[in-house]
Design an enzyme around this catalytic site. Structure first.
Site, short mmCIF file in Angstrom:
data_model
loop_
_atom_site.label_atom_id
_atom_site.label_comp_id
_atom_site.label_asym_id
_atom_site.label_seq_id
_atom_site.Cartn_x
_atom_site.Cartn_y
_atom_site.Cartn_z
N SER A 221 4.77 50.34 14.42
CA SER A 221 6.06 50.82 14.91
C SER A 221 5.83 51.92 15.93
O SER A 221 4.99 52.80 15.74
CB SER A 221 6.93 51.32 13.74
OG SER A 221 6.24 52.30 12.98
N MET A 222 6.58 51.87 17.04
CA MET A 222 6.37 52.78 18.16
C MET A 222 7.63 53.54 18.53
O MET A 222 7.86 53.88 19.69
CB MET A 222 5.83 51.99 19.36
CG MET A 222 4.56 51.21 19.05
SD MET A 222 3.97 50.18 20.40
CE MET A 222 3.36 51.42 21.53
N GLY A 223 8.48 53.79 17.53
CA GLY A 223 9.68 54.59 17.76
C GLY A 223 10.60 53.98 18.80
O GLY A 223 10.93 52.80 18.77
N GLY A 226 9.52 50.58 20.65
CA GLY A 226 9.60 49.28 20.01
C GLY A 226 8.52 49.11 18.97
O GLY A 226 8.24 50.05 18.21
N GLY A 252 11.23 53.45 9.80
CA GLY A 252 9.95 52.84 9.45
C GLY A 252 9.98 52.19 8.07
O GLY A 252 9.38 51.13 7.86
N ASP A 253 10.68 52.82 7.14
CA ASP A 253 10.80 52.25 5.79
C ASP A 253 11.61 50.96 5.83
O ASP A 253 11.31 50.00 5.11
CB ASP A 253 11.47 53.26 4.85
CG ASP A 253 10.67 54.54 4.72
OD1 ASP A 253 9.44 54.50 4.89
OD2 ASP A 253 11.28 55.58 4.44
#
Length: 323
Positions: A221-223, A226, A252-253
């Site tokens: 995950s890259m905030g 994307g 993220g969860d």
């Protein structure tokens, strides 16, 4: 069956203010309380998507009882080990400009006896149809090899594992080849020893090295950028969906929950990727650490873009730390 493991759960207290003034009086405009901790957040999102899970871990004191009451009320199965001491409360301060300040308590000390009780509980759930989700931190008193130990134990019984951790916990556990991993880009960079200004090509190479070590599926995950998906030999990049964000906490969860849900439901790879992106996007629109609704996730799935990636094509958009 999905079993989420939360070693260090918490009540998430989310407060909203105009602007944080250190050393001065701050007036709160809104307060939200949620049963939290990364594994518990995963369980909440799995339920919102229409699935089921069992939340396990450690709970203590009146805060622990409150979490159990909330989960029971929400219809989420749970089977925690009760410990001495008080489960922590984590406070998240949201400013009107979007800045977030987090104040996380350390949590209770967990005795060796209680740690072994949890291991016995997990062994009882392990089997060929079980996916364990190991996510988040562990109490300071616990060995950073605990996730690695759990993976070895449940693998012997045919179970599978999704790992979402950081630092030494992640480094130790990933050597045991969990089936799925979901680090964020900062966690992956730390693990791989990459500079903050590394290129996306380097991030992709680091993720591929993990997958090639025996992990079936890796998601990074890259905030706001994307996420990267490595499923088998295929690599895809999906830009973040344009939604009205309220809080990025819990996104993220939600992605980990969608990954677990899709994996156990045997969704095809692209549908699973779309579900992950939609769940994460939906989560940022909610208040506190509440999960996104199933209807919203379904709507957002239709807007997800998947771009097949080769290492060369990730090299032209600058450095990760600059985006």
């Amino acid at each position: 069956m999905i079993v989420t493991v939360t070693m260090n759960p918490a009540i998430d207290k989310t407060v909203e203010i105009e602007r944080l003034l250190p050393g001065s009086l701050n007036r709160i405009t809104r307060v939200e309380y949620d049963a939290g901790g990364k594994g518990i957040n995963v369980s909440k999102t799995i339920q919102a998507l229409g699935g089921e899970s069992v939340a396990v871990g450690f709970l203590g004191g009146s805060t622990g009882k409150t979490i159990e009451t909330v989960l029971t009320k929400e219809g989420i199965c749970h089977d925690f080990v009760r410990v001495e001491g008080e489960t922590r409360t984590n406070t998240k301060v949201f400013e009107k400009n979007g800045a977030v300040t987090e104040l996380n308590e350390p949590g209770p000390v967990v005795s060796r006896e209680h740690q072994e009780l949890l291991m016995e509980k997990l062994a009882g759930y392990a089997g060929g149809e079980t996916l364990f989700v190991l996510s988040g931190s562990v109490p300071a008193c616990m060995d950073k090899g605990i996730y690695a130990r759990i993976i070895r134990m449940v693998h012997e019984k045919g179970a599978k594992v999704l790992l979402d951790a950081d630092g030494e916990l992640f480094a130790n556990a990933v050597r045991q080849r969990p089936e799925l991993v979901k680090p964020n880009v900062q966690e992956l960079m730390e693990y791989a020893g990459l500079a903050k200004t590394c290129s996306r090509k380097e991030v992709l190479a680091a993720a591929r090295s993990i997958r090639e070590s025996g992990v079936e599926r890796a998601v990074v995950s890259m905030g706001a950028e994307g996420a990267l998906f490595l499923f088998g030999d295929c690599g895809f990049f999906s830009p973040a969906l344009p939604v009205k964000a309220h809080s990025t906490v819990g996104a993220g969860d939600a992605m980990a929950a969608a990954l677990a849900y899709g994996f156990t439901r045997k969704l095809d790879a692209k549908r699973q990727m779309r579900l992950c992106m939609a769940a994460a996007a939906g989560a940022v629109t909610t208040i506190g650490t509440k999960p996104p609704g199933k209807e919203l996730v379904g709507e957002l799935m239709g807007k997800v873009v998947l771009e097949k990636m080769e290492e060369e094509s990730l090299d032209g958009s600058g450095n990760v730390g600059e985006n």
